[in-house]
Scaffold this motif. Structure first.
Motif, PDB file in Angstrom:
ATOM      1  N   ASN A  84       0.824  -1.215   0.000  1.00 43.51           N
ATOM      2  CA  ASN A  84       0.000   0.000   0.000  1.00 43.51           C
ATOM      3  C   ASN A  84       0.857   1.263   0.000  1.00 43.51           C
ATOM      4  O   ASN A  84       0.506   2.260  -0.634  1.00 43.51           O
ATOM      5  N   SER A  87       2.095   1.766  -3.481  1.00 43.90           N
ATOM      6  CA  SER A  87       0.991   2.193  -4.327  1.00 43.90           C
ATOM      7  C   SER A  87       0.638   3.649  -4.065  1.00 43.90           C
ATOM      8  O   SER A  87       0.393   4.424  -5.003  1.00 43.90           O
ATOM      9  N   GLN A  88       0.614   4.040  -2.797  1.00 40.95           N
ATOM     10  CA  GLN A  88       0.288   5.422  -2.446  1.00 40.95           C
ATOM     11  C   GLN A  88       1.339   6.383  -2.989  1.00 40.95           C
ATOM     12  O   GLN A  88       1.010   7.467  -3.495  1.00 40.95           O
ATOM     13  N   LYS A  91       0.759   6.900  -6.686  1.00 41.39           N
ATOM     14  CA  LYS A  91      -0.398   7.757  -6.951  1.00 41.39           C
ATOM     15  C   LYS A  91      -0.080   9.218  -6.672  1.00 41.39           C
ATOM     16  O   LYS A  91      -0.490  10.115  -7.417  1.00 41.39           O
ATOM     17  N   VAL A 109      -4.502  16.320  -5.010  1.00 39.49           N
ATOM     18  CA  VAL A 109      -5.456  15.216  -5.013  1.00 39.49           C
ATOM     19  C   VAL A 109      -6.691  15.661  -4.245  1.00 39.49           C
ATOM     20  O   VAL A 109      -6.595  16.112  -3.113  1.00 39.49           O
ATOM     21  N   ASN A 113     -11.415  12.093  -3.008  1.00 38.79           N
ATOM     22  CA  ASN A 113     -10.754  10.970  -3.664  1.00 38.79           C
ATOM     23  C   ASN A 113      -9.798  10.259  -2.713  1.00 38.79           C
ATOM     24  O   ASN A 113      -9.712   9.028  -2.697  1.00 38.79           O
ATOM     25  N   LEU A 114      -9.070  11.043  -1.935  1.00 37.56           N
ATOM     26  CA  LEU A 114      -8.178  10.451  -0.934  1.00 37.56           C
ATOM     27  C   LEU A 114      -8.960   9.592   0.050  1.00 37.56           C
ATOM     28  O   LEU A 114      -8.538   8.493   0.407  1.00 37.56           O
ATOM     29  N   HIS A 116     -11.884   8.103  -0.373  1.00 31.82           N
ATOM     30  CA  HIS A 116     -12.373   6.872  -0.988  1.00 31.82           C
ATOM     31  C   HIS A 116     -11.225   5.913  -1.308  1.00 31.82           C
ATOM     32  O   HIS A 116     -11.393   4.685  -1.200  1.00 31.82           O
ATOM     33  N   GLN A 117     -10.072   6.448  -1.667  1.00 35.05           N
ATOM     34  CA  GLN A 117      -8.907   5.584  -1.872  1.00 35.05           C
ATOM     35  C   GLN A 117      -8.529   4.867  -0.587  1.00 35.05           C
ATOM     36  O   GLN A 117      -8.221   3.668  -0.596  1.00 35.05           O
ATOM     37  N   GLN A 118      -8.549   5.601   0.511  1.00 38.83           N
ATOM     38  CA  GLN A 118      -8.212   4.989   1.797  1.00 38.83           C
ATOM     39  C   GLN A 118      -9.216   3.898   2.177  1.00 38.83           C
ATOM     40  O   GLN A 118      -8.835   2.850   2.688  1.00 38.83           O
ATOM     41  N   GLN A 120     -10.939   2.074   0.055  1.00 41.29           N
ATOM     42  CA  GLN A 120     -10.673   0.944  -0.818  1.00 41.29           C
ATOM     43  C   GLN A 120      -9.466   0.143  -0.332  1.00 41.29           C
ATOM     44  O   GLN A 120      -9.481  -1.088  -0.349  1.00 41.29           O
ATOM     45  N   ILE A 121      -8.447   0.864   0.109  1.00 41.95           N
ATOM     46  CA  ILE A 121      -7.259   0.195   0.648  1.00 41.95           C
ATOM     47  C   ILE A 121      -7.621  -0.607   1.894  1.00 41.95           C
ATOM     48  O   ILE A 121      -7.195  -1.761   2.063  1.00 41.95           O
TER      49      ILE A 121
END
Length: 405
Positions: A84, A87-88, A91, A109, A113-114, A116-118, A120-121
């Motif tokens: 992760n 990946s972060q 991004k 960013v 979005n951050l 929702h990304q968190q 998802q992670i």
């Protein structure tokens, strides 16, 4: 809360020289579907191999030493964190290149979005870690080497299995750890320093580890008439206890979750309260007198829960919050008040605006009489390595006192 209908898993295993198909009841606190593919793993399985299988969607039924399974779970966590982190970083670099004029990579960013990304992670992390499984018999006893006694914790968390059918079960090692942790919370309690008491959460009921809002409830002036109060979505019963201790004659506490009702009832009993009535309801009680005071601490973030355990944190489309506000008029006495406990984190995450909130008040014919604020002191609000640190560090928790327009 476990799934209501029984579900089962199957796997092939070689015992006594012959391979047979085995079946067990599937238990999942997150309502994960039964795994379609299960392989047996043990002390010889490397962490890298286990991580590869789990990432591919294969579940791992542990047949080694119990404590080694715990170590394997920690090894999987470390691999997920490394993946992760890489990946972060990719991004953030990509975002920085896309907007060279940004003052910082975080600014480039969008905050939602951050967020929702968190999420998802976190969901992916949960799926991978939940693929390490173990089997327990009908008494919740593990046959693994060095396995502790987990029967009482599992019975409290998951209920009784069918002993008549000798029904064994399979669950994730992570869910077992959750049950064991909940048993410790229930035994030791969560101290609420400003009240001088402890609250005892049950499995599947949100523990009040963040309770900076308690002082707000102690500081807010009670309505002139305070015979009847509602605590909507009582959870552990903490808010109802505060109201009862402040002298409300009758408190009606509601919740839809049977586990929460059982938990609140235990906490009321521990406090020796006789003026609190429990009712299973979606928001407001039925056949109850009008309230002089309605108190609610709804989920603070308007996002869809991904499991039953997240319903105390996430409120899809702010449905509970808006339902509370829309129903207040018909349940309030003439001079009644609403105390709404709400963080503004959703505003800092750009998931909801202050104008949205004030608009919902006005649409419900409610006006703000006053607001009491406090800053959170939990660890994540101080952690500048958190991608959402800017939002968390700016968070304010408020008690909004609302009255009829």
């Amino acid at each position: 809360m476990l799934q209501t209908e029984k579900q089962y898993v199957q796997w092939l295993e070689n015992k006594n020289g012959s391979e047979s198909l085995y079946t067990a009841r599937w238990l999942s606190a997150s309502n994960h579907t039964p795994p379609a593919r299960i392989v047996l793993v043990d002390d010889k399985t490397t962490a890298d191999e286990a991580y590869r299988l789990a990432c591919e969607g294969t579940s791992l039924l542990w047949r080694g030493d119990f404590h080694n399974a715990r170590q394997l779970l920690q090894a999987l966590k470390r691999r997920i964190e490394r993946t992760n982190e890489r990946s972060q970083q990719r991004k953030m670099k990509k975002a920085a290149k896309a907007n060279e004029s940004a003052k910082s990579t975080t600014d480039s960013v969008a905050i939602p979005n951050l967020f929702h990304q968190q999420r998802q992670i976190q969901a992916q992390r949960s799926r991978i870690l939940s693929r390490l499984l173990l089997e327990l018999d009908a008494d919740y006893v593990s046959k693994l080497r060095r396995a502790p006694d987990v029967s009482a914790a599992c019975m409290a968390a998951f209920g009784q299995l069918d002993k008549a059918m000798d029904e064994s079960c399979v669950l994730s090692f992570r869910d077992l750890q959750g049950a064991l942790g909940a048993a410790q919370w229930r035994e030791k309690g969560v101290p609420i320093e400003s009240l001088g008491i402890s609250i005892y959460p049950h499995y599947g009921v949100f523990a009040p580890t963040r309770h900076e809002y308690v002082q707000l409830l102690l500081d807010a002036p009670l309505p002139a008439v305070n015979d009847i109060a509602y605590d909507i979505g009582t959870g552990t019963g903490l808010l109802a206890i505060i109201l009862a201790q402040r002298g409300i004659n009758q408190v009606i506490a509601t919740d839809l979750n049977p586990s929460a009702l059982a938990c609140a009832n235990e906490n009321f009993t521990r406090q020796g309260l006789s003026n609190v009535q429990l009712q299973q309801a979606d928001l407001y009680p039925t056949d109850a007198p009008l309230a002089n005071l309605i108190v609610c601490n709804p989920p603070w973030l308007p996002a869809k829960p991904s499991s039953p355990l997240e319903y105390a944190v996430y409120d899809a489309n702010s449905a509970m919050l808006r339902g509370l506000l829309q129903g207040a008029q018909q349940h309030l006495a003439e001079q009644g008040k609403v105390w709404l406990i709400l963080s503004d984190l959703a505003e800092h995450l750009q998931l909801r605006t202050r104008d949205d909130l004030l608009g919902w008040f006005a649409d419900s014919d409610l006006a703000v009489k006053y607001r009491l604020d406090t800053k959170p002191k939990h660890g994540r609000s101080q952690d500048d390595t958190d991608p959402l640190f800017a939002a968390r560090s700016a968070e304010v928790t408020s008690l909004w006192c609302l009255q009829r327009i």
